[in-house]
Design a protein around this motif. Structure first.
Motif, short mmCIF file in Angstrom:
data_model
loop_
_atom_site.label_atom_id
_atom_site.label_comp_id
_atom_site.label_asym_id
_atom_site.label_seq_id
_atom_site.Cartn_x
_atom_site.Cartn_y
_atom_site.Cartn_z
N GLN A 24 0.84 -1.20 0.00
CA GLN A 24 0.00 0.00 0.00
C GLN A 24 0.87 1.25 0.00
O GLN A 24 1.97 1.25 0.56
CB GLN A 24 -0.92 0.02 1.21
CG GLN A 24 -1.99 -1.03 1.16
CD GLN A 24 -2.97 -0.89 2.30
OE1 GLN A 24 -2.61 -0.55 3.41
NE2 GLN A 24 -4.24 -1.15 2.01
N CYS A 25 0.35 2.29 -0.61
CA CYS A 25 1.00 3.58 -0.63
C CYS A 25 -0.08 4.66 -0.71
O CYS A 25 -1.27 4.34 -0.83
CB CYS A 25 1.98 3.69 -1.78
SG CYS A 25 1.27 3.37 -3.40
N ALA A 26 0.33 5.89 -0.67
CA ALA A 26 -0.62 7.00 -0.75
C ALA A 26 -1.29 7.00 -2.11
O ALA A 26 -0.65 6.78 -3.14
CB ALA A 26 0.08 8.32 -0.50
N HIS B 232 2.16 6.79 -7.43
CA HIS B 232 2.25 5.45 -6.84
C HIS B 232 3.65 4.86 -6.95
O HIS B 232 3.83 3.64 -6.90
CB HIS B 232 1.22 4.49 -7.46
CG HIS B 232 -0.16 5.06 -7.48
ND1 HIS B 232 -0.93 5.07 -8.60
CD2 HIS B 232 -0.89 5.68 -6.52
CE1 HIS B 232 -2.07 5.66 -8.34
NE2 HIS B 232 -2.07 6.04 -7.08
N SER C 140 5.93 4.85 -4.80
CA SER C 140 6.27 4.17 -3.55
C SER C 140 5.84 2.69 -3.61
O SER C 140 6.58 1.81 -3.17
CB SER C 140 5.59 4.85 -2.36
OG SER C 140 5.78 4.11 -1.19
N ARG D 174 -8.07 1.35 -5.07
CA ARG D 174 -7.96 2.57 -4.28
C ARG D 174 -9.11 2.59 -3.28
O ARG D 174 -10.26 2.37 -3.63
CB ARG D 174 -8.02 3.79 -5.18
CG ARG D 174 -7.90 5.07 -4.42
CD ARG D 174 -8.00 6.25 -5.35
NE ARG D 174 -8.01 7.47 -4.53
CZ ARG D 174 -7.73 8.64 -4.97
NH1 ARG D 174 -7.42 8.82 -6.23
NH2 ARG D 174 -7.77 9.69 -4.17
N ASP E 192 -7.70 7.24 0.91
CA ASP E 192 -6.42 7.82 0.56
C ASP E 192 -5.31 6.79 0.38
O ASP E 192 -4.14 7.12 0.33
CB ASP E 192 -6.01 8.87 1.60
CG ASP E 192 -5.82 8.28 2.99
OD1 ASP E 192 -6.23 7.13 3.20
OD2 ASP E 192 -5.27 8.99 3.85
N MET E 193 -5.70 5.49 0.29
CA MET E 193 -4.72 4.42 0.12
C MET E 193 -4.87 3.74 -1.24
O MET E 193 -5.98 3.50 -1.70
CB MET E 193 -4.86 3.36 1.21
CG MET E 193 -4.56 3.86 2.62
SD MET E 193 -2.92 4.57 2.82
CE MET E 193 -1.87 3.19 2.48
N TYR E 194 -3.74 3.46 -1.86
CA TYR E 194 -3.68 2.74 -3.13
C TYR E 194 -3.03 1.39 -2.83
O TYR E 194 -2.02 1.32 -2.12
CB TYR E 194 -2.83 3.53 -4.12
CG TYR E 194 -2.59 2.86 -5.44
CD1 TYR E 194 -3.55 2.88 -6.44
CD2 TYR E 194 -1.39 2.20 -5.70
CE1 TYR E 194 -3.32 2.27 -7.67
CE2 TYR E 194 -1.15 1.60 -6.93
CZ TYR E 194 -2.12 1.63 -7.90
OH TYR E 194 -1.90 1.04 -9.11
#
Length: 86
Positions: A42-44, A49, A51, A72, A75-77
């Motif tokens: 997971q990343c922001a 993306h 990260s 998504r 606020d998390m991808y």
């Protein structure tokens, strides 16, 4: 009468368990058909993306990976991937 109530309660419990388990099956597979395990990171959600891509490359020891699924939520991808065979 008590045994009938217990059977109904037990049946309801089993139905609830099956419903909960079936909800889990809608996600990405744990293993691909070739046997490779899938890994979620997971990343922001904002941004490119990168990260998530960096985490995937790191988890694969620098090797390439196949993207299995992306999603998504708020606020998390989430990136679900499988490392390529070395």
């Amino acid at each position: 009468m008590l045994s009938r109530v217990c059977r109904l309660s037990s049946t309801a419990g089993v139905c609830a368990l099956l419903a909960a388990l079936s909800a889990c099956s809608s996600g990405p597979p744990l293993f691909l058909s070739d046997g490779r395990p899938t890994i979620p990171v997971q990343c922001a959600a904002a941004g490119d993306h990168d990260s998530c891509n960096q985490q995937a490359r790191q988890r694969c020891g620098g090797a390439s990976y196949d993207t299995v699924d992306t999603s998504r939520s708020g606020d998390m991808y989430t990136l679900v991937f499988a490392c390529m065979a070395k």
